[in-house]
Design a protein around this motif. Structure first.
Motif, PDB file in Angstrom:
ATOM      1  N   UNK A 123      11.292  -0.143  13.202  1.00  0.00           N
ATOM      2  CA  UNK A 123      10.182   0.322  12.668  1.00  0.00           C
ATOM      3  C   UNK A 123      10.430   1.304  11.053  1.00  0.00           C
ATOM      4  N   UNK A 124      11.582   1.480  10.750  1.00  0.00           N
ATOM      5  CA  UNK A 124      11.895   2.129   9.668  1.00  0.00           C
ATOM      6  C   UNK A 124      11.355   1.239   8.416  1.00  0.00           C
ATOM      7  N   UNK A 125      11.250   0.277   8.350  1.00  0.00           N
ATOM      8  CA  UNK A 125      10.736  -0.358   7.142  1.00  0.00           C
ATOM      9  C   UNK A 125       9.204  -0.116   6.900  1.00  0.00           C
ATOM     10  N   UNK A 126       8.622   0.145   7.785  1.00  0.00           N
ATOM     11  CA  UNK A 126       7.175   0.675   7.527  1.00  0.00           C
ATOM     12  C   UNK A 126       7.124   1.858   6.768  1.00  0.00           C
ATOM     13  N   UNK A 127       8.017   3.031   7.016  1.00  0.00           N
ATOM     14  CA  UNK A 127       8.076   3.995   6.284  1.00  0.00           C
ATOM     15  C   UNK A 127       8.610   3.837   4.846  1.00  0.00           C
ATOM     16  N   UNK A 128       9.537   2.800   4.800  1.00  0.00           N
ATOM     17  CA  UNK A 128       9.874   2.623   3.127  1.00  0.00           C
ATOM     18  C   UNK A 128       8.668   2.064   2.442  1.00  0.00           C
ATOM     19  N   UNK A 129       7.957   1.047   3.287  1.00  0.00           N
ATOM     20  CA  UNK A 129       6.907   0.536   2.575  1.00  0.00           C
ATOM     21  C   UNK A 129       5.760   1.366   2.054  1.00  0.00           C
ATOM     22  N   UNK A 130       5.672   2.346   3.336  1.00  0.00           N
ATOM     23  CA  UNK A 130       4.211   3.144   2.893  1.00  0.00           C
ATOM     24  C   UNK A 130       4.852   4.251   1.897  1.00  0.00           C
ATOM     25  N   UNK A 131       6.023   4.647   1.599  1.00  0.00           N
ATOM     26  CA  UNK A 131       6.531   5.518   0.705  1.00  0.00           C
ATOM     27  C   UNK A 131       6.560   4.828  -0.773  1.00  0.00           C
ATOM     28  N   UNK A 132       6.962   3.506  -0.858  1.00  0.00           N
ATOM     29  CA  UNK A 132       6.765   2.871  -2.000  1.00  0.00           C
ATOM     30  C   UNK A 132       5.546   2.674  -2.776  1.00  0.00           C
ATOM     31  N   UNK A 133       4.459   2.537  -1.888  1.00  0.00           N
ATOM     32  CA  UNK A 133       3.106   2.396  -2.205  1.00  0.00           C
ATOM     33  C   UNK A 133       2.626   3.876  -2.695  1.00  0.00           C
ATOM     34  N   UNK A 134       3.093   5.216  -1.997  1.00  0.00           N
ATOM     35  CA  UNK A 134       2.654   6.412  -2.400  1.00  0.00           C
ATOM     36  C   UNK A 134       3.493   6.600  -3.641  1.00  0.00           C
ATOM     37  N   UNK A 135       4.524   6.426  -3.985  1.00  0.00           N
ATOM     38  CA  UNK A 135       5.344   6.620  -5.034  1.00  0.00           C
ATOM     39  C   UNK A 135       4.963   5.876  -6.155  1.00  0.00           C
ATOM     40  N   UNK A 136       4.345   4.626  -6.061  1.00  0.00           N
ATOM     41  CA  UNK A 136       3.639   3.677  -6.982  1.00  0.00           C
ATOM     42  C   UNK A 136       2.394   4.359  -7.827  1.00  0.00           C
ATOM     43  N   UNK A 137       1.729   5.112  -6.717  1.00  0.00           N
ATOM     44  CA  UNK A 137       0.478   5.543  -7.058  1.00  0.00           C
ATOM     45  C   UNK A 137       0.880   7.014  -8.055  1.00  0.00           C
ATOM     46  N   UNK A 138       2.107   7.709  -7.448  1.00  0.00           N
ATOM     47  CA  UNK A 138       2.527   8.952  -8.073  1.00  0.00           C
ATOM     48  C   UNK A 138       2.821   8.814  -9.545  1.00  0.00           C
ATOM     49  N   UNK A 139       3.480   7.248  -9.739  1.00  0.00           N
ATOM     50  CA  UNK A 139       4.132   6.921 -11.064  1.00  0.00           C
ATOM     51  C   UNK A 139       3.030   6.400 -11.938  1.00  0.00           C
ATOM     52  N   UNK A 140       1.836   6.426 -11.458  1.00  0.00           N
ATOM     53  CA  UNK A 140       0.569   5.729 -12.385  1.00  0.00           C
ATOM     54  C   UNK A 140       0.255   4.221 -12.421  1.00  0.00           C
ATOM     55  N   UNK A 141       0.882   3.622 -11.449  1.00  0.00           N
ATOM     56  CA  UNK A 141       0.727   2.159 -11.086  1.00  0.00           C
ATOM     57  C   UNK A 141      -0.836   2.195 -10.806  1.00  0.00           C
ATOM     58  N   UNK A 142      -1.552   0.950 -11.180  1.00  0.00           N
ATOM     59  CA  UNK A 142      -2.724   0.795 -10.966  1.00  0.00           C
ATOM     60  C   UNK A 142      -3.151  -0.177  -9.810  1.00  0.00           C
ATOM     61  N   UNK A 143      -3.954   0.089  -8.905  1.00  0.00           N
ATOM     62  CA  UNK A 143      -4.117  -0.935  -7.844  1.00  0.00           C
ATOM     63  C   UNK A 143      -5.469  -1.666  -7.570  1.00  0.00           C
ATOM     64  N   UNK A 144      -5.689  -2.808  -7.845  1.00  0.00           N
ATOM     65  CA  UNK A 144      -7.053  -3.384  -7.470  1.00  0.00           C
ATOM     66  C   UNK A 144      -7.211  -3.839  -6.222  1.00  0.00           C
ATOM     67  N   UNK A 145      -8.021  -5.087  -5.795  1.00  0.00           N
ATOM     68  CA  UNK A 145      -8.217  -5.341  -4.572  1.00  0.00           C
ATOM     69  C   UNK A 145      -6.792  -5.759  -3.865  1.00  0.00           C
ATOM     70  N   UNK A 146      -5.909  -6.407  -4.556  1.00  0.00           N
ATOM     71  CA  UNK A 146      -4.524  -7.091  -3.869  1.00  0.00           C
ATOM     72  C   UNK A 146      -4.057  -5.488  -3.602  1.00  0.00           C
ATOM     73  N   UNK A 147      -3.966  -4.424  -4.472  1.00  0.00           N
ATOM     74  CA  UNK A 147      -3.350  -3.303  -3.968  1.00  0.00           C
ATOM     75  C   UNK A 147      -3.884  -2.639  -2.798  1.00  0.00           C
ATOM     76  N   UNK A 148      -5.210  -2.714  -2.697  1.00  0.00           N
ATOM     77  CA  UNK A 148      -5.939  -2.121  -1.501  1.00  0.00           C
ATOM     78  C   UNK A 148      -5.285  -2.753  -0.123  1.00  0.00           C
TER      79      UNK A 148
END
Length: 224
Positions: free
Chosen positions: A140-165
Motif C-alpha cells: 500500500x505504500x505506493x498510494x502514499x507516494x502518489x498522493x505525495x507527488x500530487x501534493x508536491x506538484x500543487x506546491x510547485x505551482x503545477x496547474x490541474x484541470x479536469x484530468x488533474x482532478x
C-alpha cells in the motif's frame, strides 16, 4: 607424510570449501530473491524497474531496507489518537468535493504525521519514511507516494484541470488503503475499535443520524 603431500591435501580441502561456498550462495540466491518478492510484492517489481531490470541490484536495495527498518517497533495508537486521525481523514475526504487540491495536501500531511506517530521515521525524512513503510506495508505504500507527488506538484505551482482532478481523486483513494493500515489496531493493541478499514471506507454518519454520501458519489452528483 611428506611436506608435499600435506600441502596438496590443504590445497584440495581449500578448493572443496570454496566450491561448496559458491554452490551454497547460488542455491541461496533464488530463494532469497523469492523471499523478497513475496515480502515486497509490487514494491519488488517497482525496484526492479527502477534498476532497469537488474534484479540483483533491486534485491540489494530491498535487503538494505529490511536491514535498516525490519526490526522497527510500531507504537500502538491511543483510542483518542485513533479517533482524531479518523476524523481528520473523513474531513479531508469531504473537503475534496469543493477543494480537491487542499484535501490531497491534507491527506499527504496526515499520512506523514500518522506514520511518525506510529514510530516510522518522521515526515520530514520523506524518502526514509517511505522506505520504512515499504518494509512493513509494501502493498500500500505506493498510494502514499502518489498522493505525495500530487501534493508536491500543487506546491510547485503545477496547474490541474479536469484530468488533474481525476488524478487527485485516484491518489486519495489509493492512499486511503495505507491510512487504514496505519490507523487500524494491530493484534498487539488488543483488536479494539473493530475493522477500521470498513468504517473509514464507508459513508460517515452525521450527528443528526443521516448518512453522508461517499466521496465518489458526492463528486459524481456534483458533476452531473
Amino acid at each position: 607424510m611428506s611436506t608435499g603431500l600435506i600441502i596438496a591435501l590443504i590445497v584440495i580441502v581449500a578448493v572443496v570449501v570454496a566450491v561448496a561456498a559458491v554452490l551454497t550462495l547460488r542455491a541461496r540466491g533464488p530463494r532469497h530473491g523469492a523471499s523478497l518478492k513475496r515480502r515486497f510484492g509490487p514494491e519488488y517489481e517497482r525496484a526492479v524497474a527502477r534498476h532497469d531490470g537488474d534484479t540483483k541490484a533491486a534485491e540489494r536495495e530491498l535487503s538494505e531496507r529490511v536491514e535498516r527498518h525490519g526490526s522497527l517497533q510500531v507504537r500502538p495508537l491511543e483510542p483518542a489518537e485513533r479517533e482524531r486521525y479518523e476524523a481528520r481523514w473523513t474531513a479531508a475526504q469531504e473537503r475534496f468535493v469543493d477543494a480537491p487540491r487542499e484535501a490531497v495536501a491534507e491527506a499527504d500531511r496526515l499520512i506523514a504525521e500518522l506514520a511518525g506517530t506510529r514510530g516510522f521515521p518522521a515526515g520530514g525524512q520523506y524518502e526514509e519514511q517511505v522506505a520504512a513503510l515499504s518494509v512493513h506495508h509494501a502493498h500500500h505504500v505506493e498510494g502514499y507516494r502518489r498522493v505525495h507527488r500530487v501534493a508536491q506538484a500543487h506546491l510547485d505551482g503545477a496547474h490541474d484541470g479536469a484530468a488533474g482532478t481525476e488524478e487527485m481523486r485516484e491518489a486519495m483513494v489509493e492512499a486511503r488503503a495505507l491510512f487504514e493500515e496505519l490507523v487500524r489496531p494491530s493484534r498487539h493493541d488488543g483488536g479494539r475499535h473493530g475493522a477500521v478499514g470498513e468504517r473509514t471506507a464507508a459513508p460517515a454518519t452525521r450527528r443528526d443520524g443521516h448518512r453522508t454520501p461517499s466521496l465518489l458519489h458526492r463528486r459524481q452528483a456534483k458533476e452531473s
